[in-house]
Design a protein around this motif. Sequence first.
Motif, PDB file in Angstrom:
ATOM      1  N   ALA A   1     -22.152  26.130  16.612  1.00 35.15           N
ATOM      2  CA  ALA A   1     -20.965  25.384  16.184  1.00 35.15           C
ATOM      3  C   ALA A   1     -20.346  24.548  17.296  1.00 35.15           C
ATOM      4  N   ASP A   2     -20.596  24.892  18.552  1.00 37.46           N
ATOM      5  CA  ASP A   2     -20.048  24.110  19.663  1.00 37.46           C
ATOM      6  C   ASP A   2     -20.687  22.730  19.754  1.00 37.46           C
ATOM      7  N   GLY A   3     -21.943  22.610  19.351  1.00 36.11           N
ATOM      8  CA  GLY A   3     -22.645  21.343  19.431  1.00 36.11           C
ATOM      9  C   GLY A   3     -22.899  20.929  20.863  1.00 36.11           C
ATOM     10  N   LEU A   4     -23.432  19.730  21.018  1.00 36.95           N
ATOM     11  CA  LEU A   4     -23.750  19.190  22.340  1.00 36.95           C
ATOM     12  C   LEU A   4     -23.428  17.704  22.381  1.00 36.95           C
ATOM     13  N   THR A   5     -23.111  17.219  23.554  1.00 36.13           N
ATOM     14  CA  THR A   5     -22.903  15.791  23.749  1.00 36.13           C
ATOM     15  C   THR A   5     -24.251  15.143  24.056  1.00 36.13           C
ATOM     16  N   PRO A   6     -24.363  13.839  23.835  1.00 32.52           N
ATOM     17  CA  PRO A   6     -25.621  13.160  24.149  1.00 32.52           C
ATOM     18  C   PRO A   6     -26.044  13.312  25.610  1.00 32.52           C
ATOM     19  N   SER A   7     -25.091  13.313  26.535  1.00 31.30           N
ATOM     20  CA  SER A   7     -25.467  13.421  27.943  1.00 31.30           C
ATOM     21  C   SER A   7     -26.078  14.784  28.242  1.00 31.30           C
ATOM     22  N   VAL A   8     -25.549  15.822  27.650  1.00 33.46           N
ATOM     23  CA  VAL A   8     -26.104  17.164  27.848  1.00 33.46           C
ATOM     24  C   VAL A   8     -27.492  17.250  27.214  1.00 33.46           C
ATOM     25  N   LEU A   9     -27.627  16.707  26.010  1.00 35.34           N
ATOM     26  CA  LEU A   9     -28.934  16.703  25.341  1.00 35.34           C
ATOM     27  C   LEU A   9     -29.969  15.915  26.151  1.00 35.34           C
ATOM     28  N   ALA A  10     -29.591  14.737  26.610  1.00 33.50           N
ATOM     29  CA  ALA A  10     -30.516  13.891  27.365  1.00 33.50           C
ATOM     30  C   ALA A  10     -31.009  14.601  28.617  1.00 33.50           C
ATOM     31  N   GLU A  11     -30.091  15.233  29.320  1.00 32.37           N
ATOM     32  CA  GLU A  11     -30.479  15.944  30.536  1.00 32.37           C
ATOM     33  C   GLU A  11     -31.351  17.157  30.227  1.00 32.37           C
ATOM     34  N   ALA A  12     -30.970  17.917  29.230  1.00 32.71           N
ATOM     35  CA  ALA A  12     -31.712  19.134  28.890  1.00 32.71           C
ATOM     36  C   ALA A  12     -33.127  18.832  28.409  1.00 32.71           C
ATOM     37  N   LEU A  13     -33.277  17.729  27.670  1.00 35.34           N
ATOM     38  CA  LEU A  13     -34.586  17.402  27.088  1.00 35.34           C
ATOM     39  C   LEU A  13     -35.372  16.389  27.900  1.00 35.34           C
ATOM     40  N   GLY A  14     -34.733  15.801  28.907  1.00 37.32           N
ATOM     41  CA  GLY A  14     -35.427  14.806  29.713  1.00 37.32           C
ATOM     42  C   GLY A  14     -35.739  13.539  28.935  1.00 37.32           C
ATOM     43  N   VAL A  15     -34.791  13.123  28.098  1.00 38.74           N
ATOM     44  CA  VAL A  15     -34.964  11.939  27.253  1.00 38.74           C
ATOM     45  C   VAL A  15     -33.973  10.876  27.700  1.00 38.74           C
ATOM     46  N   ALA A  16     -34.412   9.643  27.762  1.00 39.73           N
ATOM     47  CA  ALA A  16     -33.530   8.539  28.129  1.00 39.73           C
ATOM     48  C   ALA A  16     -32.416   8.403  27.098  1.00 39.73           C
ATOM     49  N   ALA A  17     -31.239   8.037  27.558  1.00 38.03           N
ATOM     50  CA  ALA A  17     -30.073   7.948  26.682  1.00 38.03           C
ATOM     51  C   ALA A  17     -30.289   6.987  25.516  1.00 38.03           C
ATOM     52  N   THR A  18     -30.951   5.865  25.762  1.00 38.32           N
ATOM     53  CA  THR A  18     -31.169   4.895  24.684  1.00 38.32           C
ATOM     54  C   THR A  18     -32.111   5.459  23.618  1.00 38.32           C
ATOM     55  N   ALA A  19     -33.153   6.140  24.044  1.00 35.52           N
ATOM     56  CA  ALA A  19     -34.075   6.755  23.086  1.00 35.52           C
ATOM     57  C   ALA A  19     -33.378   7.873  22.326  1.00 35.52           C
ATOM     58  N   LEU A  20     -32.587   8.659  23.035  1.00 33.28           N
ATOM     59  CA  LEU A  20     -31.878   9.761  22.394  1.00 33.28           C
ATOM     60  C   LEU A  20     -30.927   9.233  21.327  1.00 33.28           C
ATOM     61  N   SER A  21     -30.239   8.152  21.607  1.00 32.57           N
ATOM     62  CA  SER A  21     -29.319   7.551  20.656  1.00 32.57           C
ATOM     63  C   SER A  21     -30.031   7.206  19.352  1.00 32.57           C
ATOM     64  N   PHE A  22     -31.214   6.623  19.454  1.00 32.50           N
ATOM     65  CA  PHE A  22     -32.008   6.278  18.275  1.00 32.50           C
ATOM     66  C   PHE A  22     -32.364   7.535  17.485  1.00 32.50           C
ATOM     67  N   HIS A  23     -32.811   8.572  18.167  1.00 31.77           N
ATOM     68  CA  HIS A  23     -33.232   9.798  17.482  1.00 31.77           C
ATOM     69  C   HIS A  23     -32.048  10.528  16.846  1.00 31.77           C
ATOM     70  N   LEU A  24     -30.910  10.533  17.515  1.00 29.34           N
ATOM     71  CA  LEU A  24     -29.717  11.150  16.936  1.00 29.34           C
ATOM     72  C   LEU A  24     -29.283  10.404  15.678  1.00 29.34           C
ATOM     73  N   LYS A  25     -29.372   9.084  15.713  1.00 28.55           N
ATOM     74  CA  LYS A  25     -29.017   8.273  14.538  1.00 28.55           C
ATOM     75  C   LYS A  25     -29.902   8.641  13.355  1.00 28.55           C
ATOM     76  N   GLU A  26     -31.187   8.833  13.600  1.00 30.19           N
ATOM     77  CA  GLU A  26     -32.106   9.205  12.529  1.00 30.19           C
ATOM     78  C   GLU A  26     -31.773  10.584  11.953  1.00 30.19           C
ATOM     79  N   LEU A  27     -31.424  11.531  12.812  1.00 32.87           N
ATOM     80  CA  LEU A  27     -31.074  12.873  12.350  1.00 32.87           C
ATOM     81  C   LEU A  27     -29.760  12.869  11.569  1.00 32.87           C
ATOM     82  N   VAL A  28     -28.811  12.059  12.009  1.00 31.11           N
ATOM     83  CA  VAL A  28     -27.543  11.931  11.281  1.00 31.11           C
ATOM     84  C   VAL A  28     -27.799  11.296   9.919  1.00 31.11           C
ATOM     85  N   HIS A  29     -28.605  10.234   9.902  1.00 27.94           N
ATOM     86  CA  HIS A  29     -28.934   9.536   8.647  1.00 27.94           C
ATOM     87  C   HIS A  29     -29.623  10.476   7.655  1.00 27.94           C
TER      88      HIS A  29
END
Length: 112
Positions: free
Chosen positions: A30-58
């Motif tokens: 329930a706490d969730g995560l911010t994009p910066s925490v996700l990007a660092e934890a997964l080793g994903v570039a912020a721009t790529a992560l933004s695209f993937h988060l948008k797809e999951l939200v959609h």
Amino acid sequence: MNEDHVIKSLAALAHQVRLQVFRALVVAGADGLTPSVLAEALGVAATALSFHLKELVHAGLVTQERVSRNLVYRADFARMDGVLRYLTENCCAGARCEVTAPQCCPASDKGC
């Protein structure tokens, strides 16, 4: 849950990064995560992560909320449960399933 929702959800998860993001959000709970925490934890570039988060939200698997200056993403557990329920609703043709069995059908069912 209808078939279109399930297809959209499964399609969104059919990518390595999105699956990793979703699993990380499930672990975060329930706490969730911010994009910066996700990007660092997964080793994903912020721009790529933004695209993937948008797809999951959609697809409805992830929610997004603004908390102060940050966006917080959370797994939508109700949607996830709905997808799982849809996939297993006819399991064992309505018979009680053995949870410990490696397959859905009861061990006594020779047709499985």
